[in-house]
Design a protein around this motif. Structure first.
Motif, short mmCIF file in Angstrom:
data_model
loop_
_atom_site.label_atom_id
_atom_site.label_comp_id
_atom_site.label_asym_id
_atom_site.label_seq_id
_atom_site.Cartn_x
_atom_site.Cartn_y
_atom_site.Cartn_z
N ILE B 273 0.89 -1.16 0.00
CA ILE B 273 0.00 0.00 0.00
C ILE B 273 0.92 1.21 0.00
CG2 ILE B 273 -1.85 1.19 1.19
CD1 ILE B 273 -2.58 -1.44 2.52
N PRO B 274 1.01 1.91 -1.11
CA PRO B 274 1.95 3.04 -1.15
C PRO B 274 1.48 4.18 -0.26
CG PRO B 274 0.61 3.00 -3.13
CD PRO B 274 0.24 1.78 -2.35
N GLY B 275 2.40 5.08 0.06
CA GLY B 275 2.04 6.27 0.82
C GLY B 275 1.95 6.01 2.30
N PRO B 278 -2.80 9.48 6.36
CA PRO B 278 -2.91 10.93 6.34
C PRO B 278 -2.95 11.53 7.75
CG PRO B 278 -5.03 9.95 5.88
CD PRO B 278 -4.04 8.82 5.92
N ILE B 284 -11.32 16.76 8.02
CA ILE B 284 -11.08 15.65 7.10
C ILE B 284 -12.37 15.36 6.37
CG2 ILE B 284 -10.32 13.25 6.89
CD1 ILE B 284 -9.33 14.07 10.00
N GLU B 285 -12.33 15.39 5.07
CA GLU B 285 -13.53 15.11 4.31
C GLU B 285 -13.26 14.01 3.30
OE1 GLU B 285 -14.87 18.76 2.66
OE2 GLU B 285 -16.25 19.15 4.31
N ARG B 290 -8.19 7.56 0.19
CA ARG B 290 -8.10 7.80 -1.25
C ARG B 290 -6.69 8.12 -1.74
NH1 ARG B 290 -10.45 12.68 0.61
NH2 ARG B 290 -9.27 14.53 0.02
N GLU B 291 -5.85 8.72 -0.84
CA GLU B 291 -4.47 9.04 -1.22
C GLU B 291 -3.68 7.79 -1.61
OE1 GLU B 291 -2.78 11.99 -1.02
OE2 GLU B 291 -4.70 13.00 -0.70
N ARG B 292 -4.04 6.69 -1.00
CA ARG B 292 -3.25 5.48 -1.18
C ARG B 292 -3.98 4.43 -2.02
NH1 ARG B 292 -1.46 3.84 4.83
NH2 ARG B 292 0.15 2.69 3.70
N LYS B 294 -5.70 2.68 -5.24
CA LYS B 294 -5.49 2.68 -6.70
C LYS B 294 -6.79 2.84 -7.46
CE LYS B 294 -4.44 -2.20 -6.12
NZ LYS B 294 -3.50 -3.26 -6.30
N TYR B 295 -7.90 2.72 -6.78
CA TYR B 295 -9.17 2.88 -7.47
C TYR B 295 -9.80 4.24 -7.21
CZ TYR B 295 -8.42 -2.12 -7.04
OH TYR B 295 -7.86 -3.35 -7.03
N ALA B 296 -9.01 5.17 -6.64
CA ALA B 296 -9.60 6.44 -6.21
C ALA B 296 -10.06 7.26 -7.41
CB ALA B 296 -8.58 7.24 -5.41
N SER B 297 -11.16 8.01 -7.21
CA SER B 297 -11.66 8.91 -8.25
C SER B 297 -12.12 10.19 -7.57
CB SER B 297 -12.82 8.26 -8.99
OG SER B 297 -13.91 8.14 -8.09
N ASP B 298 -12.62 11.12 -8.35
CA ASP B 298 -13.07 12.39 -7.78
C ASP B 298 -14.16 12.21 -6.73
OD1 ASP B 298 -11.32 13.87 -9.15
OD2 ASP B 298 -12.70 14.47 -10.76
N ALA B 301 -13.45 12.24 -2.84
CA ALA B 301 -13.17 13.41 -2.03
C ALA B 301 -14.43 14.03 -1.45
CB ALA B 301 -12.43 14.45 -2.87
#
Lengths: 319, 339, 301
Positions: B273-275, B278, B284-285, B290-292, B294-298, B301
């Motif tokens: 798991i990179p990163g 937080p 925090i929202e 999501r920072e780490r 690989k499937y993160a999208s807009d 957030a």
């Protein structure tokens, strides 16, 4: 000329005199009790056993930090007793468990990684910084942390600094003492991946000391099982994990908890206590905890038996 | 069946020089009698603070809030310090990671074992001693009577942890909270202690909340699992569900990180798991992973990603919730696509 | 795929502040440290620029002007802001010059005892075993000797001068250095970075200088400040007893001693140098405590 065995120990004993009180005679504690072992170039030897079995003492002996009471250590076929401490340091380097204690908090990352160059008085000091940066790159550290202090870094990054320090002089053997057990699971896998990559890239030989048998199974090619200062079984990893012979290895491997919810916890039948090493049991020192104890186990000490791929020390396998 | 312990929307905030640290951000769970709940997560996820909050042992600067917090049906938020200290030790037992620091080195094992019973239950010294011997034998300590006169430093780590367990059982608690009880122990001893805890829990019909970072331990002992990340529960459910059908990308990532003898090929790349986790200071929202991920999208957030049930569970007693913008099917598909 | 990171700062860019930054930040926020450091700074300036700051010559006697009270007294005048002593010497001048002697003795004695005590303490802590046994024995022996009595005996035997007082004090107060350094070194010695330095082939001297000393420096600085205060007090005591700095040198302890016969009717004669000693010792102690708090916040309650 290269020899197959980069590290060899012959019949090592390490004995401490433990004082039990002011007016009582000192008693000997055999931390390492007659151990012989060969580590071939390019191999990854896993050293497993419970705490107090002598694996850390053995690591210190391999690093040349401790002079064994008896026996001989050879690095590259040269007896350690004849080698300078700088020569040993060039060939064998350690990686420790706790990245919080293995880095001097008062030194910057650059200064920590370049220490081996300064100690060895490496040629061309003007190239040192470049060499440090190359090594940082090798272990996956960004260049911008060069001037940072350990307290500014995460555990995983610290461990990378420790690995960079160990590797900057390109040693042949790296002794990893619990290299991942102080790290979080997600960081642990990164460090394991790094160790695997570095081994291939630099042709390193590892001795990995760990109580985490899953880690040992993943990375080691051969495993040595220690119990009370003796090496009770040495075997190729596959053989050990599939067909372990010594009852202690069996108990130890049965205690590995894989993340499989369909399996419960099995009793290793080892009993509650690890014996007192000052006063070890008679005969085979494992007999009080052994599930397969025979009549003569408490009187007769077993001798090493060659199994083809390794050694086992148990009366069960005597012809 | 009513819950033995229940907490709803627990938050723990700690003021730090740079703002407010939201260490635990609205977690809810319940513990039942005779059941093992494992709270699993990496360092800094808030699992240990959660256990301290349950015992009301948080550092004084920490601020605890909860919509609901009951123990055996009573509202814990209204308990006085005196009531709380009565409950700790007598009805709620706690086992810590390092048995040496939890035992007082200057008192004998016997004194420490019997003290609780004499104090909380007004037992006589002889009764207390008898129970101490009974429990020491129960936890697998031989020559129990003579052990009572020994001091903690005379025992090995495994034995000390057994003594801790016996001590905790003295007053017959309804709930045990064990915070990394086996991390400081050898693997062989770890298995024994876990086995012992599981047996005792069934025998005395206690609730057990086990806090650990070790997924192997979780899989073997848990009935239900809550996976924590950055102060939130990101996935919760029955153990089989979590391990056989990990849904949240973090849980999937964690399981991918550990080598499994016989399954993972030797020297093969392990998942990573990179990163890093937080910072939990300030507002925090959205999804904290999501920072780490690989499937993160807009969509990740946006605030208000709730813990929702995984669809398609029909069996009774089987639960499985996750906190992700992706559908559960999509998550499972992602995992399959990876392998 | 883009990830909205506006709310969460990129973890890679938030670095913890470096140790030096943290230290300065904490130091300026610590009241005790600031007050102590301030007073000590003033005293240092007094000592360094004494010839410029002092209105008179510290040895100039004027019997016509003896025992003039300080300015806040009814009979005082701005001609001698802190009055004069029984030989008519200007008091403020002697206080200013006295800071030189106090600080000189305090720091020199601390340096001597610091070098000796640290060397012994680090050796005991690092090597352990027999070395530790011998040094621990030396420490206990030293602790069994009453400082003032030994100092009195030596000074009585060898005569007294500034150098002798410095050396006697320096050779007598190393015990705290040794005790503290021994335990601090024992702690650091077990750290993996020391083992790692050994495995890298570092010499013992190098390990002690670059791995051990920087990490025991906090404790060392704290003990050093406390020992300066200790030496200042001892000097004052010896001078008061007439065995320290000899007249006509302007030592604060000596000033108290010289004024003691006037104590009942002219209390300021001893109150002023007494206050000076008090302020200096207080400042040094505040500084020492402050440094301990600032460098090792985890030890603070």
């Amino acid at each position: 000329m290269t020899t197959p065995n980069v590290l060899e120990i012959r019949d090592i004993y390490q004995t401490y005199q433990i004082s039990k009180g002011l007016f009582q005679p000192k008693k000997p504690l055999h931390a390492v009790n007659g151990v012989s072992l060969k580590v071939a170039r390019g191999e990854v030897l896993g050293l497993v056993g419970e705490s107090g079995c002598g694996k850390s003492t053995l690591a210190k002996i391999l690093l040349g930090l401790l002079k064994p009471t008896q026996g001989e250590v050879l690095i590259d076929d040269k007896p350690v007793a004849d080698l300078d401490r700088l020569d040993i340091a060039r060939m064998v380097q350690p990686i420790f468990q706790d990245p919080y204690s293995s880095l001097n908090p008062r030194k910057s990352v650059g200064s920590i990684i370049s220490l081996p160059l300064r100690v060895q008085n490496a040629p061309n000091p003007e190239t040192w910084q470049k060499r440090v940066e190359e090594t940082m790159d090798l272990v996956g550290l960004p260049k911008r942390v060069y001037n940072n202090y350990p307290s500014q870094m995460s555990g995983g990054q610290r461990q990378r600094v420790a690995i960079a320090r160990a590797l900057i002089n390109r040693p042949q053997v790296v002794i990893c003492d619990e290299p991942t057990s102080a790290l979080d699971v997600s960081v642990q896998s990164q460090i394991l991946n790094l160790l695997v990559d570095l081994r291939q890239e630099l042709g390193l030989t590892y001795v990995i000391i760990s109580h985490n048998l899953a880690v040992v199974e993943h990375i080691a090619t051969r495993v040595a099982v220690m119990y009370l200062g003796r090496m009770v079984e040495v075997a190729d990893t596959d053989d050990l994990f599939e067909a372990r012979q010594h009852p202690y290895s069996q108990a130890l491997l049965n205690s590995v908890l894989t993340p499989d919810p369909s399996l419960g916890i099995s009793d290793s039948h080892l009993g509650a206590t690890y014996p007192n090493p000052i006063d070890p049991p008679s005969g085979c020192t494992f007999h009080p905890r052994c599930a397969k104890k025979m009549a003569h186990c408490d009187s007769e000490a077993p001798t090493p038996i060659d199994t083809g791929s390794g050694v086992v020390e148990c009366h069960l396998y005597k012809d | 069946m009513t819950a033995l312990f229940e907490v709803k929307n627990l938050t723990i905030d700690i003021p730090v020089p740079s703002g407010m640290l939201h260490a635990v951000r609205g977690i809810s769970f319940e513990a039942m009698r005779g059941e093992t709940l494992c709270i699993v997560g990496e360092s800094g996820c808030g699992k240990s603070l959660t256990s301290l909050a349950m015992m009301d042992l948080l550092p004084t600067t920490a601020i605890r809030n909860a919509e609901k917090m009951t123990f055996q049906g009573q509202d814990m938020r209204s308990f006085s310090e005196h009531q709380m200290s009565d409950i700790r030790g007598s009805q709620m037992g706690m086992i810590f990671q390092e048995p040496m620091t939890s035992l007082n080195p200057s008192y004998s094992i016997g004194d420490q074992l019997t003290e609780m019973l004499i104090r909380h239950k007004n037992a006589s010294r002889a009764e207390a001693r008898e129970r101490a011997i009974y429990l020491l034998e129960k936890v697998g300590i031989t020559a129990a009577a003579s052990r009572l006169n020994q001091y903690p430093h005379q025992l090995s780590g495994g034995l000390r942890q057994r003594v801790m367990i016996a001590m905790m059982l003295m007053c017959d608690p309804a709930l045990i909270i064990a915070d990394e009880p086996t991390t400081a122990l050898d693997v062989t001893i770890q298995a024994q202690i876990l086995l012992l805890l599981a047996e005792l829990q069934k025998e005395f019909d206690m609730g057990l909340i086990l806090i650990t970072h070790d997924l192997g331990v979780v899989a073997r002992v848990a009935d239900r699992v809550a996976v924590m990340y950055a102060g939130e529960i990101v996935e919760a459910g029955t153990a089989e569900e979590i391990f056989n059908r990990p849904t949240h990308p973090y849980t999937q990532g964690l399981l991918d990180c550990i080598p499994i003898p016989g399954k993972t090929a030797r020297g093969a790349k392990l998942g990573a798991i990179p990163g890093i986790v937080p910072s939990l200071v300030g507002v925090i929202e959205g999804c904290s992973f999501r920072e780490r991920c690989k499937y993160a999208s807009d969509a990740c957030a946006k605030p208000g990603i709730e813990l929702v049930p995984v669809s398609g569970i029909v069996e009774e007693h089987v639960t499985h919730d996750y906190r992700c913008v992706l559908s559960a099917d999509q998550c499972v598909e992602n995992l399959a696509g990876n392998a | 795929m883009t990830v909205n990171t506006s709310k969460l700062p990129d973890p890679a860019t938030i670095l913890e502040p470096s140790p030096t930054q943290l230290l300065t930040r904490r130091a300026f926020g610590h009241t005790g440290l600031m007050i102590g450091g301030g007073i000590l700074l003033i005293m240092l300036i007094m000592a360094l620029f004494a010839p410029i700051l002092a209105p008179f010559d510290p040895y100039d006697q004027d019997l016509a002007q003896r025992l003039i009270p300080p300015v806040w007294h009814d009979k005082g005048s701005w001609g001698h802001p802190l009055g004069t002593d029984n030989l008519g010497r200007d008091y403020i001048t002697r206080i200013i010059y006295g800071a030189r002697i106090s600080l000189l003795i305090g720091f020199s004695a601390m340096l001597i005892s610091g070098v000796l005590g640290t060397a012994l303490g680090v050796a005991a802590g690092y090597f352990g075993g027999r070395v530790d046994m011998v040094i621990t024995f030396l420490i206990t022996t030293r602790l069994a000797m009453p400082v003032i009595l030994v100092a009195l005996a030596v000074v009585a035997l060898l005569g007294s001068s500034l150098q002798i007082v410095i050396w006697v004090l320096g050779l007598l107060i190393w015990d705290r250095f040794a005790v503290v350094m021994r335990s601090a070194t024992q702690q650091i010695r077990t750290m993996d970075y020391v083992t790692s330095a050994r495995a890298l082939g570092c010499s013992t001297l190098r390990i002690i200088l670059s791995e051990i000393l920087p990490n025991v420096a906090n404790a060392l600085i704290v003990v050093a400040t406390l020992e300066v205060a200790h030496a200042v007090l001892l000097e004052a005591a010896l001078s008061f007893l007439g065995l320290g700095v000899q007249p006509p040198e302007p030592s604060w302890g000596l000033m108290i001693s010289e004024g003691k016969s006037h104590m009942f009717f002219k209390p300021w004669v001893i109150a002023i140098p007494g206050t000076a000693i008090f302020l200096l010792v207080l400042a040094i102690n505040l500084l020492g405590d402050g440094i301990r708090d600032v460098t090792a916040p985890e030890n603070r309650n």
